[in-house]
Scaffold this active site. Structure first.
Site: not given
Ligand code: ATP
Ligand code: LTN
Length: 334
Positions: A115, A197, A200
């Site tokens: 992130k 993966k 969203k």
């Protein structure tokens, strides 16, 4: 334990649109657990602001996510569905646990590294201590089990370490939680890069199936899914594209991998991709319908939000008061 049942906690962030990965890896597995466990499913909106959010959008997404929990089949009478921000104990315990977590531990978290790379202009303290707040979520409810996708295992391990450390100092305060990773669907991959993966927050909308995508969009996205240079429908480590589609089809249809291989023996990628698309669309259709009904019933959803926040708050406070006493905070005068 509550009413003789073990405690279970899980949560999802109200960021972005919920994907098929979130559904197959988490939500779908949550539905039937209330027979065996006392279940708490939280919309973790405190976690959501570790990356910048537009306030009105966050509010809307949080409500939509809570409605989606219900639409996916989680019965709000038998499960406690609530917003993290409605129970202040999450943040309060989070602070205390920060003081029992080492920077060395947080430095090792791969989600933080990912992130930070994605949001290089906003690497804030909240993003760094995100796993500690997650530990607080789990420990506040004395959770025995935590159903999550495979990507959250590292955070679960950290939670266990923090709980153990705290217990070593103060006695048996926290239950040590176990992860519960569903056998199938634990790691659904991106349709555009099957080594990553499905997420969203992926910028490419074709990489993910969103739960609210309509049938045509779903079928189109599966048609365009990146597959490998073979034509056979075979489950193999070195064919991540087709393996991902087989995984999805298997979980969505309830068929085993061997049954899927047999069903498509001699058929090509085109037929298979269409079948995957149609099956996934069939699975999502009733969820869309229920979601639409809930969107129109404001009073019902508001009632659930109010009652469940009270229930969660009551249970959270019991742990919080105990922890506050253990660490030496002065008693409240009544
Ligand atoms: P973001 O892209 O914003 O990081 P995310 O898609 O990873 O979000 P989370 O809110 O972090 O979603 O995760 C919610 C739940 O869904 C967690 O239990 C997580 O393990 C699970 N999950 C997320 N992505 C997948 C996936 N691709 N396959 C299976 N489970 C998943
Ligand atoms: N970190 C999780 C979401 C999350 C969670 C939790 C999951 C926050 N608190 C407690 C299980 C239990 C995620 O990113 N998927």
């Amino acid at each position: 334990m509550l009413d003789g049942k073990k405690m279970l906690f899980s949560g999802m962030q109200a960021t972005g649109n919920i994907t098929l990965g979130n559904y197959l890896g988490a939500l779908k597995n949550w539905v039937n657990l209330c027979d065996e466990y006392e279940c708490f499913y939280c919309v973790v909106d405190l976690h959501s602001i570790t990356v910048r959010q537009e306030p009105a959008e966050l509010r809307k997404r949080a409500r939509n996510l809570l409605m989606l929990y219900i639409a996916a089949g989680i019965d709000p009478e038998k499960n406690c569905l609530y917003y993290q921000s409605h129970v202040s104990g999450h943040a309060e315990l989070g602070w205390i646990l920060n003081c029992f977590t080492y920077m060395g531990e947080l430095n090792r978290m791969t989600q933080f590294k990912d992130k930070s790379a994605k949001h290089a202009d906003n690497i804030n303290g909240g993003l760094y201590t995100y796993p500690v707040l997650m530990a607080a979520d789990i420990l506040l409810f004395q959770s025995d089990v935590v159903p999550v996708g495979a990507d959250q295992m590292q955070h679960l391990e950290l939670t266990r370490d923090i709980a153990q450390r705290f217990n070593n100092v103060y006695g048996d305060v926290f239950t040590i939680p176990e992860a519960y990773v569903g056998k199938a669907g634990a790691r659904i991959m991106s349709l555009q890069d099957p080594t990553k993966k499905m997420s969203k927050s992926d910028e490419n909308p074709n990489a993910s199936i969103y739960i609210m995508d309509d049938r045509d969009t779903i079928i189109r996205k599966f048609k365009r899914a990146v597959t490998d240079s073979d034509t056979r429908i075979i489950y193999s480590e070195d064919k991540p594209g087709i393996r991902n589609l087989i995984d999805i089809y298997s979980v969505a249809s309830g068929k085993t991998i061997a049954e899927v291989e047999k069903e498509f023996d001699g058929k090509g990628y085109g037929d298979f991709k269409l079948a995957v698309g149609e099956t996934v669309a069939d699975v999502l259709e009733p969820i869309h319908k229920r979601f639409d009904e809930l969107s129109k019933d404001k009073a019902y959803v508001d009632g659930i939000i109010k009652a469940n926040a009270e229930k969660a708050g009551y249970i959270a406070n019991k742990t919080l008061r105990k922890v506050q006493k253990k660490v030496g905070f002065p008693e409240r005068i009544r």
